[in-house]
Design a protein around this motif. Structure first.
Motif, PDB file in Angstrom:
ATOM      1  N   PHE A  98       0.580  -1.217   0.052  1.00  6.43           N
ATOM      2  CA  PHE A  98       0.060   0.027  -0.082  1.00  6.43           C
ATOM      3  C   PHE A  98       0.759   1.119  -0.165  1.00  6.43           C
ATOM      4  N   PRO A  99       1.822   1.219   0.522  1.00  7.09           N
ATOM      5  CA  PRO A  99       3.058   2.531   1.054  1.00  7.09           C
ATOM      6  C   PRO A  99       3.698   3.449  -0.567  1.00  7.09           C
ATOM      7  N   PHE A 100       3.997   1.367  -0.877  1.00  9.84           N
ATOM      8  CA  PHE A 100       4.464   1.622  -2.635  1.00  9.84           C
ATOM      9  C   PHE A 100       3.795   2.204  -3.662  1.00  9.84           C
ATOM     10  N   PHE A 101       2.436   1.318  -3.592  1.00  3.35           N
ATOM     11  CA  PHE A 101       1.814   2.209  -3.985  1.00  3.35           C
ATOM     12  C   PHE A 101       1.073   3.748  -4.338  1.00  3.35           C
ATOM     13  N   TYR A 102       0.926   4.367  -2.886  1.00  5.12           N
ATOM     14  CA  TYR A 102       0.274   5.285  -2.929  1.00  5.12           C
ATOM     15  C   TYR A 102       1.828   6.707  -3.008  1.00  5.12           C
ATOM     16  N   ALA A 103       2.646   6.302  -2.891  1.00 10.92           N
ATOM     17  CA  ALA A 103       3.594   6.548  -3.299  1.00 10.92           C
ATOM     18  C   ALA A 103       3.364   6.915  -5.016  1.00 10.92           C
ATOM     19  N   LEU A 104       3.938   5.309  -5.559  1.00  6.09           N
ATOM     20  CA  LEU A 104       4.200   5.756  -7.067  1.00  6.09           C
ATOM     21  C   LEU A 104       2.796   6.390  -7.473  1.00  6.09           C
ATOM     22  N   GLN A 105       1.630   6.529  -7.061  1.00  5.17           N
ATOM     23  CA  GLN A 105       0.493   6.769  -7.873  1.00  5.17           C
ATOM     24  C   GLN A 105       0.953   8.171  -7.096  1.00  5.17           C
ATOM     25  N   THR A 106       1.013   8.758  -5.998  1.00  9.27           N
ATOM     26  CA  THR A 106       1.074  10.346  -6.143  1.00  9.27           C
ATOM     27  C   THR A 106       1.932  11.095  -6.510  1.00  9.27           C
ATOM     28  N   PHE A 107       3.623  10.058  -6.783  1.00 12.70           N
ATOM     29  CA  PHE A 107       4.318  10.461  -8.111  1.00 12.70           C
ATOM     30  C   PHE A 107       3.678  11.440  -9.109  1.00 12.70           C
ATOM     31  N   ALA A 108       2.924   9.871  -9.415  1.00 18.02           N
ATOM     32  CA  ALA A 108       2.125  10.119 -10.875  1.00 18.02           C
ATOM     33  C   ALA A 108       1.293  11.051 -11.387  1.00 18.02           C
ATOM     34  N   VAL A 109       0.946  11.475 -10.416  1.00 17.51           N
ATOM     35  CA  VAL A 109      -0.570  12.520 -10.205  1.00 17.51           C
ATOM     36  C   VAL A 109       0.646  13.613 -10.334  1.00 17.51           C
ATOM     37  N   HIS A 110       1.242  13.972  -9.676  1.00 16.44           N
ATOM     38  CA  HIS A 110       2.360  14.835  -9.624  1.00 16.44           C
ATOM     39  C   HIS A 110       2.915  15.754 -10.116  1.00 16.44           C
ATOM     40  N   TYR A 111       3.127  14.566 -11.060  1.00 18.22           N
ATOM     41  CA  TYR A 111       4.457  15.022 -12.589  1.00 18.22           C
ATOM     42  C   TYR A 111       2.995  14.793 -13.287  1.00 18.22           C
ATOM     43  N   PHE A 112       1.865  14.042 -13.605  1.00 20.35           N
ATOM     44  CA  PHE A 112       1.164  15.014 -14.571  1.00 20.35           C
ATOM     45  C   PHE A 112       0.192  16.385 -14.578  1.00 20.35           C
ATOM     46  N   ILE A 113       0.089  16.444 -13.352  1.00 20.54           N
ATOM     47  CA  ILE A 113      -0.496  17.634 -12.893  1.00 20.54           C
ATOM     48  C   ILE A 113       0.476  18.973 -12.406  1.00 20.54           C
ATOM     49  N   GLY A 114       1.141  18.690 -11.757  1.00 12.52           N
ATOM     50  CA  GLY A 114       2.320  18.993 -12.010  1.00 12.52           C
ATOM     51  C   GLY A 114       2.485  20.629 -10.339  1.00 12.52           C
ATOM     52  N   ILE A 115       0.413  19.950  -9.796  1.00 10.00           N
ATOM     53  CA  ILE A 115       0.368  21.445  -8.455  1.00 10.00           C
ATOM     54  C   ILE A 115       0.537  20.836  -7.261  1.00 10.00           C
ATOM     55  N   TRP A 116       0.622  21.282  -6.588  1.00 12.62           N
ATOM     56  CA  TRP A 116       1.117  20.506  -5.722  1.00 12.62           C
ATOM     57  C   TRP A 116       0.137  20.469  -4.738  1.00 12.62           C
ATOM     58  N   TRP A 117      -1.000  21.377  -4.515  1.00 14.82           N
ATOM     59  CA  TRP A 117      -2.060  21.234  -3.184  1.00 14.82           C
ATOM     60  C   TRP A 117      -2.777  20.176  -4.232  1.00 14.82           C
ATOM     61  N   VAL A 118      -2.981  20.333  -5.887  1.00 10.53           N
ATOM     62  CA  VAL A 118      -4.376  18.935  -6.058  1.00 10.53           C
ATOM     63  C   VAL A 118      -3.496  17.643  -5.560  1.00 10.53           C
ATOM     64  N   THR A 119      -1.970  17.766  -5.740  1.00 10.47           N
ATOM     65  CA  THR A 119      -1.154  16.222  -5.140  1.00 10.47           C
ATOM     66  C   THR A 119      -1.438  15.799  -3.768  1.00 10.47           C
ATOM     67  N   LEU A 120      -1.580  17.012  -3.346  1.00 14.13           N
ATOM     68  CA  LEU A 120      -1.421  16.342  -1.334  1.00 14.13           C
ATOM     69  C   LEU A 120      -2.878  15.875  -1.317  1.00 14.13           C
ATOM     70  N   LEU A 121      -4.288  16.315  -1.758  1.00 15.14           N
ATOM     71  CA  LEU A 121      -5.211  16.986  -1.802  1.00 15.14           C
ATOM     72  C   LEU A 121      -5.842  14.467  -2.459  1.00 15.14           C
ATOM     73  N   TYR A 122      -5.349  14.682  -3.432  1.00 18.37           N
ATOM     74  CA  TYR A 122      -5.546  13.670  -3.548  1.00 18.37           C
ATOM     75  C   TYR A 122      -4.920  12.226  -3.220  1.00 18.37           C
ATOM     76  N   PHE A 123      -3.112  12.632  -2.918  1.00 20.36           N
ATOM     77  CA  PHE A 123      -2.924  11.959  -1.376  1.00 20.36           C
ATOM     78  C   PHE A 123      -3.669  11.891   0.085  1.00 20.36           C
ATOM     79  N   LEU A 124      -4.440  12.920   0.045  1.00 15.10           N
ATOM     80  CA  LEU A 124      -5.566  12.624   1.358  1.00 15.10           C
ATOM     81  C   LEU A 124      -6.343  11.673   0.978  1.00 15.10           C
ATOM     82  N   THR A 125      -6.852  11.386   0.081  1.00 14.18           N
ATOM     83  CA  THR A 125      -7.636  11.093  -0.368  1.00 14.18           C
ATOM     84  C   THR A 125      -8.145  10.012  -0.802  1.00 14.18           C
ATOM     85  N   LEU A 126      -6.922   9.113  -1.040  1.00 12.06           N
ATOM     86  CA  LEU A 126      -6.831   7.821  -1.442  1.00 12.06           C
ATOM     87  C   LEU A 126      -6.811   6.255   0.149  1.00 12.06           C
ATOM     88  N   ILE A 127      -6.609   6.709   1.176  1.00  8.11           N
ATOM     89  CA  ILE A 127      -7.383   5.746   1.880  1.00  8.11           C
ATOM     90  C   ILE A 127      -8.975   5.758   2.268  1.00  8.11           C
TER      91      ILE A 127
END
Length: 176
Positions: A98-127
């Motif tokens: 789970f931590p590996f996939f969550y990190a991988l997904q979060t980095f992918a979202v940040h790579y494609f979107i590039g907005i830090w607060w959207v990435t943080l919001l995405y990460f906080l909604t995973l669980i």
């Protein structure tokens, strides 16, 4: 007195067995029968509305958590010969996956979107989204069993409700 109680107990066991055999035959749960006659139609409507409105959030949670939640089960089945260790293997691999996939997904979202607060919001909604998806599936199954019960012939519904009421009454007599 003990013999009378034993006879009543045997009768009650037989009554409960008959009830659960009928439930199994009709592929319905006791909870669905209880809810069918114990809840208003408005609450049943709200159940169905919740199933409909929760579907997009379910899809989000399912899409983001499907692979990391299925991998530990797959690994446990493949690598564990003794069934008693499967839960331990699932839990241990889940703690890693789970931590590996969550990190991988979060980095992918940040790579494609590039907005830090959207990435943080995405990460906080995973669980929370994953937990919602898990509960949503259970809720949908429950609602579907209620719908399945409603589609049964009225005599079967009446029999189930009557048997359940009789069992509850007998149980209250034992307690009281």
């Amino acid at each position: 007195l003990k013999q009378i109680q034993t006879n009543k107990n045997v009768e009650l066991h037989a009554q409960v067995d008959d009830y659960f055999m009928l439930l199994k035959k009709e592929k319905i749960t006791d909870r669905a029968v209880q809810r069918y006659y114990g809840v208003s139609s408005f609450m049943k409507f709200l159940d169905r509305l919740w199933v409909l409105l929760g579907f997009p959030l379910f899809l989000y949670g399912f899409a983001n958590n499907m692979l990391p939640s299925m991998l530990p089960e797959f690994i446990a089945r493949r690598k564990t010969k003794y069934i008693g260790y499967r839960a331990t293997v699932r839990m241990a691999t889940g703690f890693l996956i789970f931590p590996f996939f969550y990190a991988l997904q979060t980095f992918a979202v940040h790579y494609f979107i590039g907005i830090w607060w959207v990435t943080l919001l995405y990460f906080l909604t995973l669980i929370p989204a994953g937990l919602f998806a898990w509960h949503y599936v259970k809720w949908v199954r429950f609602v579907l069993k209620g719908i399945r019960l409603k589609r049964k012939p009225q005599d079967i519904i009446d029999a189930l409700i009557g048997q359940r009421k009789a069992i509850v009454t007998r149980l209250l007599e034992f307690v009281g």
